[in-house]
Design an enzyme around this catalytic site. Structure first.
Site, short mmCIF file in Angstrom:
data_model
loop_
_atom_site.label_atom_id
_atom_site.label_comp_id
_atom_site.label_asym_id
_atom_site.label_seq_id
_atom_site.Cartn_x
_atom_site.Cartn_y
_atom_site.Cartn_z
N HIS A 470 76.70 -1.66 0.50
CA HIS A 470 76.24 -2.09 1.82
C HIS A 470 75.01 -1.30 2.27
CE1 HIS A 470 76.80 -3.43 6.10
NE2 HIS A 470 76.23 -2.25 6.33
N GLU A 471 75.11 0.01 2.24
CA GLU A 471 74.00 0.83 2.72
C GLU A 471 72.77 0.67 1.83
OE1 GLU A 471 73.88 2.09 5.56
OE2 GLU A 471 75.99 1.78 6.04
N HIS A 474 70.62 -2.07 3.05
CA HIS A 474 69.66 -1.64 4.07
C HIS A 474 68.45 -0.98 3.40
CE1 HIS A 474 71.92 -2.50 7.66
NE2 HIS A 474 72.94 -1.71 7.34
#
Length: 682
Positions: A470-471, A474
């Site tokens: 997920h990160e 980003h």
């Protein structure tokens, strides 16, 4: 301030390191204050020249000039705020507390300048000028006008004076909330003397707890650090029910013990001042003000989407609760939920997520999973740069190349420590912008994985692997966006859109080609058995009642606090009672399923700029689930798919209206059916 104060300050001039990486080996806490002071002074002088110009307003002498202004301040702010949550030492916290109100006042000095506002409006209303601009430049004008309007640029002078006071005070209060929460979390870490109580944890987790205890002067004991969400990951595996209770109670006690770190009065003051500011700006409450410039548009639209989901999720959670109590053979409490949920998963689907940890060694997850997927989709490769300084000894620096050409740096800060706030996040240290001759981006990922003792492998949980992917989504967003103006760089997009690319990147965690490449037993080298993978995928819908309920409880609690008008906010004196009533109204007041973040430790809402916008995760997930369906329909992990997704989503930063671009990417609006099916709400 005399020029000599910046002579030996490494922030005073652009970095000479590759990719403009801040020289962290030279930067000291004492450098930030002078750099902020000089940066604000220079920026205000540049803005004054624009605002007071006698030349007729044009795109170049107003909008472009504003984009070029404030380089020193931007450089110092990126270096400081890009690392301050990972380096929350007393010195850094003191700087943040001193400068947060001053930086808020500085922002107001620009956003509330009537002369600037008028110049921007003139450019916006000049149809000939606007028609001559390229689409990104037109969008820049539109965004500036909207943002200045929402910030209060049209207010009279008296209202602006009060607005400045409110913004400065709120900046200080939210900084204090973050500081007190971190201090209370550190104080509440759970000390265990008998290793037998840690039964159920892996060798690596026990090793990490022993090392944490040693660092705090408790040799021979074990210290379990707290995490940001309500539910600690160890609750799923600890067999000792009393220790589960102690750990859960510590998690729930943060910010509400009546000690010097209690955050509840801060919550009340922040809420009251936000309500007053909203009224000053012409909105009925803070939620309306915060969502006026978002893809959702209004709190009503958020409630229309979330309220029906809350009712269905609560019903699903009650069904799950019955299954857990049948498995346990007795009534359960909140600290039992994760433990017996794992038991039910094992019974029904023959899946033990703890048994997966030997296959999730952190380095393999990073290189052969996360980096591997990025190479397949975008042609990216990642190369160690031990010659470049990180901001902490734990930080690793990677050079990122696309088809062999350097495009930026990726910094990874994997491990937990006392000076790092909880949770996981991405930050930008250098923002790409062709206008500013900054061709590359530098981004960081922070996680909070317990650090094992020297020589021990770092084995991740299933949830930590998912968070890692997920990160990194980003990070990709920050690395791959290519824009002209710094205003649109990387993840500078709407709050309720920014989570979408990161959520999409989670899909590659269990994508067969990716999983087969990284999920290898750290000792035997054997791949994760396919039948285990199949059972895991089959079990994905299990637990969605709990997961959706705890998330929606926090999202709707955030909305409840920020739906208060001035009089209503003044009438609230009991934080716990307000939270209880708010959850009862939406049908989510199940004591066994507490909100993901309870008010006293709801940092997203009271410190991390997600106030009234914590709904953004599930709002973005509509786009995410629809995009996962698109990738699946079109062959998954291919460069052609990555290129299309990059062209319309993560490669455009904030330079294009995100929902218009999504329609171009998908050929239609996102279908919410995919999300409802994923979460068992269809």
């Amino acid at each position: 301030m005399a020029d000599s104060t910046l002579v030996s300050n490494p922030l005073a001039t652009p970095s000479t390191l590759p990719f403009s990486l801040p020289p962290f080996d030279e930067i000291r806490p004492e450098h930030y204050g002078p750099a902020f002071d000089r940066g604000m002074a220079e920026h205000l002088a540049e803005v004054e020249a624009i605002a007071s110009s006698d030349d007729p307003p044009t795109f170049e002498n107003t909008l472009v000039a504003l984009e070029r202004a404030g380089r020193l301040l931007s450089r110092a702010s990126s270096a400081f705020f890009g690392t301050s949550s990972a380096l929350a030492t007393p010195d850094i916290q003191a700087i943040q507390e001193e400068y947060a109100p001053r930086l808020a006042a500085h922002e107001d000095a620009i956003r509330l300048d009537s002369r600037l506002y008028e110049r921007i409006r003139v450019v916006h209303d000049d149809t000939d000028q606007m028609a001559a601009l390229d689409p990104e430049s037109r969008h820049l004008v539109e965004r500036y006008l909207t943002e200045f309007t929402v910030a209060g640029a049209a207010l009279d002078d008296a209202a602006k004076d009060r607005l400045r006071e409110l913004n400065a005070t709120l900046a200080g209060l939210t900084t204090r909330f973050e500081r007190e929460l971190l201090a209370d979390a550190n104080d509440l870490a759970v000390l265990v003397d008998d290793v037998a109580e840690l039964d159920g944890l892996t060798h690596g987790e026990i090793s990490a707890a022993a090392e944490a205890a040693r660092q705090h002067g408790h040799d021979g004991s074990y210290l379990i650090s707290l995490v940001l969400p309500t539910n600690h990951p160890h609750l799923a595996s600890l067999t000792n029910r009393d220790l589960r209770r102690r750990l859960h109670e510590a998690q729930r006690a943060r910010g509400s013990r009546g000690n010097e770190h209690d955050t509840r009065e801060l919550v009340l003051e922040i809420t009251r001042l936000r309500a007053e500011r909203a009224r000053l700006l012409g909105y009925p409450n803070h939620a309306a003000a915060a969502l006026a410039d978002s893809t959702a548009g209004s709190p009503d639209r958020v409630h229309e989407r979330l309220a029906p989901m809350a009712r269905a999720a609560a019903a699903n959670a009650r069904t799950e609760q019955a299954a857990l109590e049948a498995e346990a053979g007795h009534s359960i409490e909140a600290h039992d939920w994760a433990f017996y949920s794992n038991r039910v998963r094992a019974t029904r689907y023959h899946v033990d997520t703890a048994a997966m940890r030997p296959y999730f060694e952190a380095e393999r997850v990073l290189r052969d999973g996360i980096f591997f997927a990025a190479e397949k989709l975008y042609g990216l490769t990642f190369h160690d740069r031990p010659d470049l300084p990180g901001y902490h000894p734990d930080v690793r620096v990677f050079e990122v190349r696309e088809d062999g050409m350097p495009i930026g740096l990726y910094l990874l800060d994997l491990y937990a420590r006392d000076t790092k706030k909880g949770g996981a996040w991405m930050s930008s240290l250098v923002h790409q912008s062709s206008l500013l001759d900054e061709p590359h981006a530098v981004v960081t990922n922070n996680l909070n994985v317990p650090k094992p003792a020297e020589g021990e492998p770092t084995l991740l949980t299933h949830d930590e692997v998912n968070t890692f992917f997920h990160e990194f989504g980003h990070a990709l967003h920050g690395l791959l966006a290519r824009v002209t103006y710094p205003h649109f760089s990387g993840t500078r997009v709407f709050r309720d859109f920014v989570e979408y690319p990161s959520q999409v990147n989670e899909m590659w965690m269990l994508w067969p080609e990716v999983l087969a490449n990284y999920a290898v037993h750290h000792e035997t080298g054997e791949p994760m058995p396919q039948d285990l993978v199949d059972r895991l995928i089959a079990s994905r819908s299990w637990g969605e009642g709990f997961a959706t309920s705890e998330y929606l409880a926090a999202a709707l609690l955030d909305q409840a606090w920020h739906a208060l008008d001035v009089e209503q906010a003044a009438a609230v004196t009991d934080v716990g009672a307000f939270e209880k009533r708010a959850l009862e109204r939406v049908g989510l007041a199940n004591p066994l399923v507490p909100p993901r973040y309870s008010t006293p430790y709801f940092a997203h809402a009271f410190a991390y700029a997600y106030d009234a916008q914590y709904y953004a995760y599930i709002w973005s997930e509509v786009l995410d689930a629809d995009t996962v369906a698109w990738f699946t329909e079109h062959g998954g992990l291919t460069r052609a798919n990555g290129d299309r997704y990059r062209r319309y989503v993560i490669g455009i930063g904030g330079a294009v209206d995100p929902l218009e671009s999504y329609r171009e990417f998908r050929g239609q609006d996102a279908d919410p059916r995919h999300l409802l099916e994923r979460r068992g709400l269809a």
